[in-house]
Motif scaffolding. Structure first.
Motif, PDB file in Angstrom:
ATOM      1  N   SER A  94       0.842  -1.210   0.000  1.00 18.81           N
ATOM      2  CA  SER A  94       0.000   0.000   0.000  1.00 18.81           C
ATOM      3  C   SER A  94       0.869   1.248   0.000  1.00 18.81           C
ATOM      4  N   LYS A 100      -4.803   3.072  -0.173  1.00 15.40           N
ATOM      5  CA  LYS A 100      -5.251   3.127   1.229  1.00 15.40           C
ATOM      6  C   LYS A 100      -5.226   1.724   1.877  1.00 15.40           C
ATOM      7  N   GLY A 101      -5.098   0.695   1.064  1.00 20.27           N
ATOM      8  CA  GLY A 101      -5.028  -0.662   1.595  1.00 20.27           C
ATOM      9  C   GLY A 101      -4.789  -1.650   0.463  1.00 20.27           C
ATOM     10  N   SER A 234      -7.279  -2.302  -1.882  1.00 16.05           N
ATOM     11  CA  SER A 234      -8.337  -2.904  -1.045  1.00 16.05           C
ATOM     12  C   SER A 234      -9.724  -2.556  -1.584  1.00 16.05           C
ATOM     13  N   ASP A 235      -9.848  -1.409  -2.285  1.00 17.20           N
ATOM     14  CA  ASP A 235     -11.164  -1.016  -2.795  1.00 17.20           C
ATOM     15  C   ASP A 235     -11.323  -1.311  -4.299  1.00 17.20           C
ATOM     16  N   LEU A 268      -8.415  -9.410   2.499  1.00 27.85           N
ATOM     17  CA  LEU A 268      -7.932  -8.071   2.841  1.00 27.85           C
ATOM     18  C   LEU A 268      -6.686  -8.263   3.716  1.00 27.85           C
ATOM     19  N   GLU A 271      -5.277  -2.218   5.809  1.00 26.08           N
ATOM     20  CA  GLU A 271      -5.920  -0.957   5.400  1.00 26.08           C
ATOM     21  C   GLU A 271      -5.560   0.129   6.395  1.00 26.08           C
TER      22      GLU A 271
END
Ligand SMILES: O=C(O)CCC(=O)C(=O)O
Length: 273
Positions: A94, A100-101, A234-235, A268, A271
């Motif tokens: 990241s 952000k993650g 992550s998104d 995941l 984050e």
């Protein structure tokens, strides 16, 4: 288990070159245990009872000299999962990519035996056009000392700034493993500057998803084994229509009426709070 503090110099090198290479990452006391996982996995002995997503080399069946690869062994083995899904890998990825993650999109277990064959030059992010955004970063962890003679991973410095080409050519055991790279470089007037990832066992490299990389023949008498985490933001979301690259394997995890990457299939890792 694994240790790394990312300095500003390392982040700058990653941005300049498209990769960083470090001698120390995995705690050495775990190396034997990790290496001992390879043979059972390639024999189809899966601790969790779950098959990996791709298991493309089997004992007594396939070409003995091909570089052996399993994708998503984390589903089949708990120790592999602890490493490839480690939060520190997610955090480093990241930071390097300014996300952000990070989540795992795919892992690799790679075993290049003595006389083991090539892997064609490619760009990792070229295989995930089924994601928005189409991007990736890879953490490659070596379980053996590596050298040029062993057919170690090779990077082309600065090639993460060359844009992304759709995947082309053979991936497993091409006779000329630099063919696609050379074609692209000649057409686009790019200079090829190779860096060999030469690290002690337990070392690591991180590369940008656009960085061209591949590996040659293992001319040594030693095995070369690596575990690899391929990470995405992550998104990240499923692309509504794209079906290229590895989509036929991984788009089956898309739920109807949703574009979300489910944690159960794309874990995941880290984050920002
Ligand atoms: O270890 C190798 O030879 C290739 C690894 C690779 O292509 C990757 O980790 O993205």
């Amino acid at each position: 288990m694994i240790n790394l503090e990312l300095s500003k110099n390392l982040i700058d090198s990653f941005n300049d070159d498209g990769f960083i290479i470090l001698d120390k990452f995995i705690d050495l006391k775990y190396l034997d245990k990790l290496r001992s996982k390879f043979e059972p996995l390639f024999r189809g002995e899966f601790e969790t009872g779950i098959e990996p997503d791709e298991w493309n080399w089997k004992f007594d069946k396939d070409n003995a000299y091909a570089t052996r690869q399993i994708c998503n062994a984390w589903k089949s083995d708990n120790l592999i999962r602890e490493f490839v899904c480690h939060k520190l890998i997610g955090k480093c990825c990241s930071i390097l990519m300014n996300w952000k993650g990070a989540r795992l999109v795919q892992d690799n277990i790679l075993w290049k035996p003595p006389s083991g064959e090539t892997l064609g030059f490619h760009q990792d992010a070229a295989y995930d056009d089924w994601l928005i955004p189409q991007t990736m970063i890879t953490c490659w962890m070596s379980l053996d000392n590596t050298s040029r003679e062993m057919g170690t991973l090779e990077y082309i410095k600065g090639s993460h700034r060359w844009g992304l080409q759709p995947p082309k050519g053979e991936f497993h055991s091409p006779e000329d493993y630099k063919k696609e790279l050379n074609i692209f470089a000649e057409r686009n007037n790019k200079k090829i500057d190779v860096t060999y990832v030469e690290v002690p066992a337990g070392g690591v490299s991180f590369h940008h998803g656009n960085t061209w990389h591949g590996s040659g023949i293992n001319t040594s008498k030693d095995n070369r084994r690596a575990i690899v985490s391929h990470c995405v933001p992550s998104d990240a979301r499923f692309h509504p229509t794209n079906e290229g690259g590895t989509a036929k394997i991984y788009k089956k995890y898309k739920k109807q009426n949703s574009d979300i990457l489910d944690d159960n299939y794309f874990p995941l890792m880290w984050e920002k709070k």
